[in-house]
Design a protein around this motif. Structure first.
Motif, mmCIF file in Angstrom:
data_model
loop_
_atom_site.group_PDB
_atom_site.id
_atom_site.type_symbol
_atom_site.label_atom_id
_atom_site.label_comp_id
_atom_site.label_asym_id
_atom_site.label_seq_id
_atom_site.Cartn_x
_atom_site.Cartn_y
_atom_site.Cartn_z
ATOM 1 N N SER A 77 30.569 2.740 15.308
ATOM 2 C CA SER A 77 29.637 2.878 16.426
ATOM 3 C C SER A 77 28.661 1.719 16.460
ATOM 4 O O SER A 77 28.469 1.008 15.469
ATOM 5 C CB SER A 77 28.870 4.207 16.327
ATOM 6 O OG SER A 77 28.169 4.305 15.100
ATOM 7 N N VAL A 78 28.074 1.546 17.636
ATOM 8 C CA VAL A 78 27.050 0.528 17.872
ATOM 9 C C VAL A 78 25.895 1.214 18.590
ATOM 10 O O VAL A 78 26.120 1.993 19.522
ATOM 11 C CB VAL A 78 27.589 -0.627 18.747
ATOM 12 C CG1 VAL A 78 26.487 -1.668 18.996
ATOM 13 C CG2 VAL A 78 28.804 -1.278 18.094
ATOM 14 N N ALA A 79 24.668 0.910 18.158
ATOM 15 C CA ALA A 79 23.497 1.554 18.757
ATOM 16 C C ALA A 79 22.380 0.556 18.955
ATOM 17 O O ALA A 79 22.277 -0.444 18.239
ATOM 18 C CB ALA A 79 23.013 2.710 17.882
ATOM 19 N N ALA A 80 21.534 0.850 19.938
ATOM 20 C CA ALA A 80 20.345 0.033 20.197
ATOM 21 C C ALA A 80 19.140 0.946 20.334
ATOM 22 O O ALA A 80 19.254 2.071 20.836
ATOM 23 C CB ALA A 80 20.523 -0.792 21.472
ATOM 24 N N PRO A 81 17.974 0.472 19.889
ATOM 25 C CA PRO A 81 16.765 1.295 20.010
ATOM 26 C C PRO A 81 16.199 1.243 21.423
ATOM 27 O O PRO A 81 16.398 0.254 22.148
ATOM 28 C CB PRO A 81 15.808 0.625 19.022
ATOM 29 C CG PRO A 81 16.205 -0.819 19.067
ATOM 30 C CD PRO A 81 17.708 -0.813 19.237
ATOM 31 N N ILE A 82 15.508 2.284 21.805
ATOM 32 C CA ILE A 82 14.721 2.300 23.035
ATOM 33 C C ILE A 82 13.263 2.186 22.607
ATOM 34 O O ILE A 82 12.747 3.057 21.892
ATOM 35 C CB ILE A 82 14.926 3.605 23.835
ATOM 36 C CG1 ILE A 82 16.414 3.875 24.077
ATOM 37 C CG2 ILE A 82 14.146 3.554 25.138
ATOM 38 C CD1 ILE A 82 17.107 2.857 24.924
#
Length: 256
Positions: A201-206
Motif C-alpha cells: 500500500s501507499v499512503a499520504a497524510p492530510i
C-alpha cells in the motif's frame, strides 16, 4: 499504548463482554461466564443492563451486539470534520484505480479505519470500520506517525515493543525513526507487505494548519504494486488526492 490512571472495574468488565461478543459472535450466559472467567450471575446482570439500553439483543439463548452501537459510531464518524471531504475522494480513488482505497485517523496511538471502499479489481480484506491497527506496520499508519509531534512519536515508541506482523515488519525503533524521516521527506509512506503478506500500500497524510488529521491510502496485491506503478504512479495519485482534500479543508476553514 494503554491509557494510564484509575479505572472502574465494573465498567471494564462490561466492555470485556461487549468486545468478546464483537469478536466471537452470539454467546450464551454460560459461555460468556466460562470464556471470560466471570460468575454467571455477574454476567447476567451486565447483559440485562446492556439489553435494557439496547446495546445487546437476545436471540434465543444467545446475546449479540445490538444496533444501538451504530448510532454512536456514526455520530463519532461524522463528528470528524474531515470525513465528508475524504469520503468522496476515497470513493473516487477506488473507482479510478480499481484498488482498495481507505482513510485512517490516529487515536490513542492506533491507526483507526474510518472509511474505505473497493474498486472493481480490489482484493477483499476483513477490515471493518472502526478496526484498529498499529501505526508502524501500515502505510496509512506510518503516514500519520511520521507527522506527529516528535514528543508524541517518542511516547508511542517507548510505550510498547513494535509487534512483528510479517517478516517485513519494521520492529527496530531506530530503523522505524529512519523510515519516518524518509516519509516526511518524500511526502508519502509505503507498506511493503509489512502488515499482510502479499499486500502492498501507499499512503499520504492530510495536513491542516501543519497538523496531521488523517491519511488516505491505496492498497493492492504485491504483483500489481510493483516497479514504477508502486514507486511513482500510485504515490502521485495518492498525494494528488491528499492535496485536493487539504485545499478543500483550508478553504472551508477560511470561509472562502
Amino acid at each position: 499504548m494503554n491509557p494510564q490512571g484509575n479505572i472502574l472495574k465494573s465498567v471494564d468488565k462490561v466492555f470485556k463482554i461487549v468486545e468478546h461478543l464483537k469478536v466471537n459472535g452470539g454467546k450464551t450466559v454460560t459461555e460468556l461466564s466460562q470464556e471470560l472467567d466471570m460468575p454467571k450471575s455477574t454476567v447476567q446482570v451486565y447483559l440485562n443492563t446492556l439489553s435494557k439500553n439496547k446495546f445487546v439483543v437476545k436471540n434465543g439463548s444467545k446475546y449479540q451486539i445490538g444496533l444501538q452501537f451504530l448510532q454512536y459510531g456514526m455520530y463519532a464518524l461524522w463528528s470528524e470534520p474531515v470525513f465528508p471531504n475524504v469520503k468522496s475522494k476515497v470513493e473516487e480513488l477506488a473507482d479510478s484505480t480499481g484498488e482498495l482505497a481507505a482513510c485512517f485517523v490516529e487515536e490513542m496511538g492506533d491507526a483507526v479505519y474510518v472509511y474505505g471502499t473497493e474498486g472493481d479489481r480490489a482484493v477483499r480484506t476483513d477490515l471493518t470500520m472502526g478496526d484498529r491497527s498499529d501505526l508502524h506496520c501500515t502505510a496509512s499508519g506510518k503516514a500519520i506517525f511520521a507527522h506527529l509531534p516528535e514528543e508524541r512519536i517518542e511516547e508511542i515508541l517507548s510505550s510498547d515493543p513494535l509487534e512483528r506482523k510479517t517478516a517485513q515488519t519494521i520492529t527496530d525503533p531506530d530503523e522505524l525513526r529512519d523510515e519516518l524521516r524518509r516519509i516526511r521527506e518524500r511526502g508519502h509512506a509505503y507498506s511493503r507487505e509489512e502488515s499482510i503478506e502479499g499486500m502492498r500500500s501507499v499512503a499520504a497524510p492530510i495536513m491542516l494548519d501543519d497538523e496531521v488529521v488523517c491519511s488516505i491510502s491505496l492498497a493492492g496485491p504485491a504483483n500489481r504494486f510493483v516497479g514504477e506503478r508502486f514507486t511513482e504512479e500510485v504515490p502521485d495519485i495518492v498525494k494528488g488526492a491528499a492535496n485536493e482534500i487539504e485545499l478543500k479543508l483550508t478553504y472551508s476553514e477560511s470561509g472562502l
